[in-house]
Design an enzyme around this catalytic site. Structure first.
Site, PDB file in Angstrom:
ATOM      1  N   ASP A  11       0.788  -1.239   0.000  1.00 43.89           N
ATOM      2  CA  ASP A  11       0.000   0.000   0.000  1.00 43.89           C
ATOM      3  C   ASP A  11       0.821   1.291   0.000  1.00 43.89           C
ATOM      4  O   ASP A  11       0.500   2.243   0.735  1.00 43.89           O
ATOM      5  CB  ASP A  11      -0.966   0.018   1.198  1.00 43.89           C
ATOM      6  N   LYS A  34      -6.712  -5.262  -3.315  1.00 44.09           N
ATOM      7  CA  LYS A  34      -7.565  -5.770  -2.231  1.00 44.09           C
ATOM      8  C   LYS A  34      -8.518  -4.672  -1.793  1.00 44.09           C
ATOM      9  O   LYS A  34      -8.249  -3.491  -2.025  1.00 44.09           O
ATOM     10  CB  LYS A  34      -6.690  -6.221  -1.056  1.00 44.09           C
ATOM     11  N   CYS A  83      -2.332  -2.806   7.640  1.00 46.21           N
ATOM     12  CA  CYS A  83      -2.188  -3.759   6.527  1.00 46.21           C
ATOM     13  C   CYS A  83      -0.964  -4.656   6.655  1.00 46.21           C
ATOM     14  O   CYS A  83      -1.018  -5.835   6.323  1.00 46.21           O
ATOM     15  CB  CYS A  83      -2.238  -3.036   5.204  1.00 46.21           C
TER      16      CYS A  83
HETATM   17  C1  VGL Z   1      -4.964   0.628   5.408  1.00 52.85           C
HETATM   18  C2  VGL Z   1      -6.651   1.557   6.644  1.00 52.85           C
HETATM   19  C3  VGL Z   1      -7.518   1.435   5.593  1.00 52.85           C
HETATM   20  C4  VGL Z   1      -3.537   0.221   5.328  1.00 52.85           C
HETATM   21  C5  VGL Z   1      -5.835   0.494   4.341  1.00 52.85           C
HETATM   22  O1  VGL Z   1      -2.979   0.166   4.221  1.00 52.85           O
HETATM   23  O2  VGL Z   1      -2.946  -0.047   6.392  1.00 52.85           O
HETATM   24  N1  VGL Z   1      -5.402   1.138   6.549  1.00 52.85           N
HETATM   25  N2  VGL Z   1      -7.110   0.906   4.442  1.00 52.85           N
END
Ligand code: VGL
Ligand code: ZN
Length: 220
Positions: free
Chosen positions: A17, A115, A160
């Site tokens: 991410d 995802k 994540c």
């Molecule tokens: C994430 C909150 C919402 C992350 C992704 O990448 O940790 N955190 N969506």
């Protein structure tokens, strides 16, 4: 882990991410989130195999506070699969915020794993969505390709990365976190909780220098 680490054929680097919305200026900005990029770019060169994970939500996703009138960001709702924290709108499919951070440079990455694309389930882990039942297919992909050890870095350490690491561990993979290649969101002690969880499971946190150092020694 003793000594330094030389990534081999059974090792893969999962970059989690590293997207504009999680970096300063983004919609769910993580403090100093952009600082992971140079570390990750450098370490990725040491790995023959890299996967990029991308948070990828449809507009109006269940995890967005804006989808629940009267609720605020960081409130919790009871979803069909349990508690779900509400976030600002972020990583909406096709938007600039959902794109990889502009300076992430890993041209040899072999797979982009998205995802969180189902409207009614969030997915912190790259293996299972938040119902802990809906598989993304990543475990099968890794097994079929013969990978045994996963190195993780990216955003965020306490969401994540945490859930991806726990699921990878449960699935029988060796897991190593490259700590200086991660940053935390930091909600209600989430970072300390993550460290405790990693300690309990025996999931190792290293510094990226352990990987650089190996390369230097090998070249001498
Ligand atoms: C994430 C909150 C919402 C992350 C992704 O990448 O940790 N955190 N969506
Ligand atoms: Zn998300």
């Amino acid at each position: 882990m003793k000594g330094n680490i030389l990534p081999g054929e059974h090792d893969i680097f999962l970059v989690v991410d590293v997207q504009n919305d999680f970096c300063p200026g983004g919609r769910l900005a993580v403090p100093r989130g952009d600082e992971v990029v140079p570390v990750i770019n450098r370490i990725a060169k040491r790995f023959a195999h890299v996967i990029l994970v991308q948070d990828w939500h449809p507009p109006g996703h269940l995890s967005f506070a804006s989808a629940h009138p009267g609720m605020q960001c960081l409130d919790t709702i009871e979803a069909t699969y349990g508690q779900q924290i509400l976030w600002p709108d972020h990583c909406v499919q096709g938007t600039q915020g959902a794109g990889f951070r502009y300076d992430l440079a890993i041209p040899h990455a072999e797979l982009i794993l998205r995802k969180g694309y189902r409207p009614n389930i969030d997915s912190y882990s790259a293996f299972y969505e938040n119902d802990h039942q809906t598989a993304t297919g990543l475990a099968g992909y890794l097994r079929e390709r013969g990978f045994r050890r996963l190195f993780l870095a990216g955003l965020t350490f306490d969401f994540c990365i945490r859930y991806t690491a726990e699921d990878a561990f449960q699935a029988g993979f060796d897991v190593v976190i490259i700590e200086d290649g991660c940053r935390s969101i930091g909600i209600d002690g989430s970072e300390a909780e993550t460290r405790n969880r990693f300690r309990e499971l025996g999931i190792e946190c290293i510094q990226s220098a352990a990987i650089d150092a190996t390369q230097r020694e090998n070249r001498q």
